[in-house]
Design a protein around this motif. Structure first.
Motif, mmCIF file in Angstrom:
data_model
loop_
_atom_site.group_PDB
_atom_site.id
_atom_site.type_symbol
_atom_site.label_atom_id
_atom_site.label_comp_id
_atom_site.label_asym_id
_atom_site.label_seq_id
_atom_site.Cartn_x
_atom_site.Cartn_y
_atom_site.Cartn_z
ATOM 1 N N LYS A 6 45.856 34.079 37.444
ATOM 2 C CA LYS A 6 46.292 35.453 37.144
ATOM 3 C C LYS A 6 45.134 36.284 36.588
ATOM 4 O O LYS A 6 44.919 37.424 37.026
ATOM 5 N N THR A 7 44.396 35.735 35.655
ATOM 6 C CA THR A 7 43.270 36.454 35.070
ATOM 7 C C THR A 7 42.183 36.687 36.114
ATOM 8 O O THR A 7 41.590 37.772 36.169
ATOM 9 N N THR A 8 41.945 35.714 36.964
ATOM 10 C CA THR A 8 40.919 35.843 37.992
ATOM 11 C C THR A 8 41.230 36.991 38.941
ATOM 12 O O THR A 8 40.361 37.825 39.229
ATOM 13 N N ILE A 9 42.450 37.070 39.423
ATOM 14 C CA ILE A 9 42.803 38.150 40.355
ATOM 15 C C ILE A 9 42.836 39.502 39.643
ATOM 16 O O ILE A 9 42.403 40.511 40.200
ATOM 17 N N ASN A 15 37.446 45.026 38.468
ATOM 18 C CA ASN A 15 36.033 45.270 38.780
ATOM 19 C C ASN A 15 35.795 45.837 40.178
ATOM 20 O O ASN A 15 34.656 46.109 40.538
ATOM 21 N N CYS A 16 36.839 46.020 40.953
ATOM 22 C CA CYS A 16 36.725 46.552 42.311
ATOM 23 C C CYS A 16 36.222 48.001 42.272
ATOM 24 O O CYS A 16 36.593 48.785 41.399
ATOM 25 N N ASP A 17 35.379 48.351 43.224
ATOM 26 C CA ASP A 17 34.835 49.713 43.281
ATOM 27 C C ASP A 17 35.932 50.770 43.406
ATOM 28 O O ASP A 17 35.840 51.842 42.801
ATOM 29 N N ASN A 18 36.967 50.473 44.194
ATOM 30 C CA ASN A 18 38.077 51.430 44.338
ATOM 31 C C ASN A 18 38.797 51.660 43.007
ATOM 32 O O ASN A 18 39.164 52.782 42.689
ATOM 33 N N THR A 19 38.987 50.600 42.255
ATOM 34 C CA THR A 19 39.625 50.718 40.939
ATOM 35 C C THR A 19 38.735 51.511 40.002
ATOM 36 O O THR A 19 39.198 52.399 39.283
ATOM 37 N N PHE A 20 37.452 51.205 40.031
ATOM 38 C CA PHE A 20 36.492 51.881 39.165
ATOM 39 C C PHE A 20 36.481 53.386 39.421
ATOM 40 O O PHE A 20 36.472 54.188 38.496
ATOM 41 N N CYS A 29 41.079 43.873 27.291
ATOM 42 C CA CYS A 29 41.176 43.247 25.971
ATOM 43 C C CYS A 29 41.880 41.901 26.082
ATOM 44 O O CYS A 29 42.847 41.759 26.825
ATOM 45 N N ILE A 30 41.381 40.970 25.330
ATOM 46 C CA ILE A 30 41.999 39.649 25.269
ATOM 47 C C ILE A 30 42.887 39.604 24.034
ATOM 48 O O ILE A 30 42.453 39.922 22.926
ATOM 49 N N VAL A 31 44.139 39.227 24.249
ATOM 50 C CA VAL A 31 45.133 39.203 23.183
ATOM 51 C C VAL A 31 45.472 37.760 22.863
ATOM 52 O O VAL A 31 45.864 36.998 23.741
ATOM 53 N N ASP A 79 44.904 40.889 28.462
ATOM 54 C CA ASP A 79 44.903 39.526 28.982
ATOM 55 C C ASP A 79 45.327 38.578 27.880
ATOM 56 O O ASP A 79 44.795 38.623 26.767
ATOM 57 N N ASP A 80 46.266 37.725 28.172
ATOM 58 C CA ASP A 80 46.784 36.805 27.148
ATOM 59 C C ASP A 80 46.093 35.458 27.260
ATOM 60 O O ASP A 80 46.414 34.638 28.099
ATOM 61 N N MET A 81 45.143 35.246 26.400
ATOM 62 C CA MET A 81 44.413 33.995 26.345
ATOM 63 C C MET A 81 44.923 33.182 25.162
ATOM 64 O O MET A 81 44.309 33.139 24.114
ATOM 65 N N TRP A 82 46.066 32.582 25.332
ATOM 66 C CA TRP A 82 46.675 31.816 24.255
ATOM 67 C C TRP A 82 46.148 30.396 24.264
ATOM 68 O O TRP A 82 45.889 29.809 25.296
ATOM 69 N N ASP A 83 46.018 29.844 23.076
ATOM 70 C CA ASP A 83 45.535 28.482 22.923
ATOM 71 C C ASP A 83 46.732 27.540 22.841
ATOM 72 O O ASP A 83 47.448 27.531 21.849
ATOM 73 N N PHE A 84 46.961 26.782 23.902
ATOM 74 C CA PHE A 84 48.084 25.855 23.919
ATOM 75 C C PHE A 84 47.614 24.472 23.531
ATOM 76 O O PHE A 84 46.601 23.989 24.019
ATOM 77 N N MET A 85 48.361 23.833 22.673
ATOM 78 C CA MET A 85 48.062 22.452 22.285
ATOM 79 C C MET A 85 48.688 21.536 23.332
ATOM 80 O O MET A 85 49.867 21.628 23.606
ATOM 81 N N ALA A 86 47.902 20.673 23.915
ATOM 82 C CA ALA A 86 48.413 19.774 24.966
ATOM 83 C C ALA A 86 49.031 18.524 24.369
ATOM 84 O O ALA A 86 48.785 18.113 23.304
#
Length: 86
Positions: A6-9, A15-20, A29-31, A79-86
């Motif tokens: 999800k984050t990659t897409i 970063n796409c030129d059309n979006t820019f 922002c990373i939440v 972007d939700d970069m949550w730290d999950f304990m495995a």
């Protein structure tokens, strides 16, 4: 839903030129799971206005952000970069 790209897409679209060229203002922002509202507002505001930490209260920061985004096209990715304990 970890590891599904999800984050990659989202980053590719961001970063796409059309979006820019379509948006006047962009911010990424990373939440964390336990985020601080004031720090999040400061981070968005700093990316939108290129200003540094003002140490203001949440409502003042939110109002400054609102004013700086008024009448502009903007894309803000939280972007939700949550730290999950495995």
């Amino acid at each position: 839903m970890r590891g599904q790209g999800k984050t990659t897409i989202a980053r590719k679209v961001y970063n796409c030129d059309n979006t820019f060229s379509h948006f006047d203002v962009r911010a990424w922002c990373i939440v964390c799971q336990t985020y601080n509202r004031r720090k999040l507002l400061q981070e968005i505001l700093s990316q939108v206005t290129s200003s540094k930490d003002k140490g203001d209260k949440d409502d003042i920061l939110a109002d400054e952000l609102r004013k700086s985004l008024m009448c502009k096209r903007y894309l803000i990715v939280l972007d939700d970069m949550w730290d999950f304990m495995a």
